[in-house]
Motif scaffolding. Structure first.
Motif, mmCIF file in Angstrom:
data_model
loop_
_atom_site.group_PDB
_atom_site.id
_atom_site.type_symbol
_atom_site.label_atom_id
_atom_site.label_comp_id
_atom_site.label_asym_id
_atom_site.label_seq_id
_atom_site.Cartn_x
_atom_site.Cartn_y
_atom_site.Cartn_z
ATOM 1 N N THR A 10 40.808 35.013 42.212
ATOM 2 C CA THR A 10 40.048 35.542 41.088
ATOM 3 C C THR A 10 39.417 36.895 41.386
ATOM 4 O O THR A 10 38.722 37.437 40.544
ATOM 5 C CB THR A 10 38.934 34.547 40.692
ATOM 6 N N VAL A 11 39.665 37.452 42.547
ATOM 7 C CA VAL A 11 38.904 38.618 42.964
ATOM 8 C C VAL A 11 39.232 39.878 42.161
ATOM 9 O O VAL A 11 38.346 40.609 41.763
ATOM 10 C CB VAL A 11 39.136 38.889 44.466
ATOM 11 N N LEU A 12 40.495 40.147 41.904
ATOM 12 C CA LEU A 12 40.890 41.459 41.406
ATOM 13 C C LEU A 12 41.218 41.526 39.925
ATOM 14 O O LEU A 12 41.925 42.410 39.488
ATOM 15 C CB LEU A 12 42.098 41.968 42.216
ATOM 16 N N GLN A 43 34.465 34.393 44.200
ATOM 17 C CA GLN A 43 34.088 32.999 44.429
ATOM 18 C C GLN A 43 34.599 32.562 45.790
ATOM 19 O O GLN A 43 35.713 32.887 46.178
ATOM 20 C CB GLN A 43 34.665 32.087 43.343
ATOM 21 N N GLY A 44 33.779 31.834 46.512
ATOM 22 C CA GLY A 44 34.177 31.375 47.834
ATOM 23 C C GLY A 44 33.683 29.967 48.090
ATOM 24 O O GLY A 44 32.946 29.369 47.291
ATOM 25 N N GLN A 45 34.108 29.419 49.218
ATOM 26 C CA GLN A 45 33.668 28.087 49.642
ATOM 27 C C GLN A 45 33.081 28.206 51.039
ATOM 28 O O GLN A 45 33.729 28.714 51.953
ATOM 29 C CB GLN A 45 34.822 27.096 49.639
ATOM 30 N N LEU A 46 31.857 27.755 51.204
ATOM 31 C CA LEU A 46 31.157 27.824 52.480
ATOM 32 C C LEU A 46 31.147 26.444 53.134
ATOM 33 O O LEU A 46 30.687 25.472 52.539
ATOM 34 C CB LEU A 46 29.723 28.313 52.263
ATOM 35 N N MET A 47 31.709 26.379 54.349
ATOM 36 C CA MET A 47 31.762 25.127 55.097
ATOM 37 C C MET A 47 30.788 25.204 56.276
ATOM 38 O O MET A 47 30.738 26.205 56.988
ATOM 39 C CB MET A 47 33.179 24.876 55.614
ATOM 40 N N ASP A 48 30.016 24.142 56.468
ATOM 41 C CA ASP A 48 29.068 24.065 57.565
ATOM 42 C C ASP A 48 29.433 22.849 58.409
ATOM 43 O O ASP A 48 29.324 21.719 57.952
ATOM 44 C CB ASP A 48 27.649 23.954 57.024
ATOM 45 N N PHE A 89 30.206 28.987 45.877
ATOM 46 C CA PHE A 89 29.276 30.009 45.420
ATOM 47 C C PHE A 89 30.038 31.082 44.649
ATOM 48 O O PHE A 89 31.238 31.249 44.809
ATOM 49 C CB PHE A 89 28.538 30.646 46.600
ATOM 50 N N THR A 90 29.311 31.797 43.817
ATOM 51 C CA THR A 90 29.903 32.886 43.030
ATOM 52 C C THR A 90 28.954 34.079 43.055
ATOM 53 O O THR A 90 27.751 33.917 42.846
ATOM 54 C CB THR A 90 30.148 32.456 41.573
ATOM 55 N N VAL A 91 29.504 35.276 43.334
ATOM 56 C CA VAL A 91 28.694 36.488 43.362
ATOM 57 C C VAL A 91 29.428 37.607 42.632
ATOM 58 O O VAL A 91 30.633 37.540 42.389
ATOM 59 C CB VAL A 91 28.404 36.943 44.813
ATOM 60 N N GLN A 92 28.675 38.635 42.260
ATOM 61 C CA GLN A 92 29.234 39.857 41.699
ATOM 62 C C GLN A 92 29.231 40.925 42.790
ATOM 63 O O GLN A 92 28.198 41.170 43.420
ATOM 64 C CB GLN A 92 28.405 40.326 40.503
#
Length: 414
Positions: A10-12, A43-48, A89-92
């Motif tokens: 979805t980035v570009l 949009q990304g996925q953060l794994m801990d 998460f989603t950022v601009q």
């Protein structure tokens, strides 16, 4: 250690619309030009520690012109207190209007930890269908073209198509991106697109985007090339079986340092001894978000790994209708990591969900494995199964944690 898995698909959207939107030249005097924004959604996925993160995180994004080293493009974008829910998460992000003039790679920092490797920025398929832009919406028009007459002649250069006086991008205007489509792409065959690539490398990876449609062919993957479809229900690679237990009976033949994702693989083995969906022989591609369906042969195999350890995740495999059906078969010291996979082998005399022989020992997590003969069969293999459903008998040699059957009753390994 936290690991960030970005969803680059979805980035570009905004960027590719900007690039394509400036190549159409038919005047439309009634339209009002509108400035396009330079920001885009990421949009990304953060794994801990291997689990989806939840909470608030400080993230910093930097753009570079190389996978490693290289020059930073524009300023870093630092965003504090990014909300992360179930890992998502989603950022601009906004690196300015001149940031994407060539191949770019995104570096992501979580707190003080910089993640590696950088992520290549690739185009999205939606932007390949960008509509035409009115003449009044094009900036920087030379004076001799803005005279309002209709006597200008046009010719299409490389990568362009001309219909009357309207230009459209042919395939993808981006370097190292090849479009396969029923019409309007760079190629109509996936294999032809792969064969055209002669310089793929770790520092120069390629994306072959396959538009919606059914592609009847055998596909042999290539190192450092990602094959990406428009979705598991939209893009289908369909092949037929054969008389030999090798790649000649497969729909897709794997390669190391390559990726297959977001599509379906089918093999109709009717009238043949063998039918393989994906065949890996000393090769370990990444396979994700793929549906594999194989049926009709005497012996049907969803995925075959011979001395291969591909990363298999979010995959659905079905093998049915023959005398012998194998969901995933691992031979000769194959150790594939398998997660979030649904495997079903049914309809034959012998049905094996995951079949392991000759010291093959996969690691299976968060999956559902069904085989009426054996959900998991071991002959010299010692697989590990964690938090998964085993529907059908399983043989000794399996190490289990948190295993349950089709009725959700907990079970232990023999």
């Amino acid at each position: 250690m936290r690991k960030l898995i970005p969803h680059l698909f979805t980035v570009l959207v905004t960027l590719l619309l900007v690039g394509v939107g400036q190549v159409f030249a038919r005047p439309q005097p009634n339209a009002t030009p509108t400035a396009l924004p330079t920001a885009f959604t990421y949009q990304g996925q953060l794994m801990d520690a291997g689990q989806p993160a939840d909470g608030s995180y400080d993230l910093t994004f930097r753009l570079y012109d190389a996978l490693s080293g290289g020059t930073q493009i524009g300023n870093a974008v630092a965003i504090s207190g990014v909300a992360v829910s179930q890992g998502i998460f989603t950022v601009q992000l906004d690196f300015g209007s001149a940031a994407f003039t060539d191949a770019r790679y995104l570096e992501i920092q979580v707190g003080t930890t910089t993640l590696s490797p950088r992520q290549p920025i690739t185009p999205v398929p939606t932007a390949l269908y960008a509509a035409s832009v009115p003449w009044s919406g094009v900036t920087g028009v030379p004076a001799d073209l803005a005279d309002g007459d209709n006597d200008t002649t046009y010719s299409a250069g490389v990568g362009m198509a001309l219909n009357g006086t309207t230009f459209r991008a042919q395939g993808s205007p981006y370097a190292q991106v090849i479009v396969v489509a029923q019409s309007g792409g760079d190629f109509t065959s996936i294999q032809a697109a792969l064969d055209s690539i002669t310089d793929a490398s770790a520092s120069k990876p390629y994306l072959v985007y396959v538009a919606p449609g059914v592609y009847a062919e055998r596909v042999t993957m290539k190192a450092y090339v990602t094959i990406e479809g428009a979705g598991q229900e939209a893009t289908i690679i369909r092949g037929t079986g054969g008389g030999s237990s090798n790649a000649s009976s497969a729909t897709v033949v794997g390669a190391s340092n390559a990726t297959l994702r977001n599509l379906s693989v089918q093999n109709d083995g009717s009238g043949n001894s063998f039918a393989f969906g994906i065949y890996n022989n000393s090769s370990s591609p990444a396979i994700s978000h793929v549906t594999v369906t194989v049926s009709g042969g005497t012996a049907n195999y969803g995925i075959v790994n011979n001395s291969s350890s591909p990363a298999i995740s979010h995959v659905t495999v079905t093998a049915s209708g023959g005398t012998y059906n194998y969901g995933i078969a691992n031979y000769n010291s194959s150790f594939p990591p398998i997660s979030h996979v649904t495997v079903t082998a049914s309809g034959g005399t012998y049905n094996y969900g995951i079949y392991n022989i000759s010291s093959s020992s996969p690691t299976i997590r968060d999956s559902a494995i069904t085989g009426s003969t054996n959900s998991i069969y071991n002959n010299g293999g010692t697989p590990k199964v964690v938090y998964s459903m085993l529907n059908g008998p399983y043989t000794s040699g399996t190490t289990c944690i948190g295993i349950y059957d089709a009725t959700f009753a907990p079970v232990g390994c023999p």
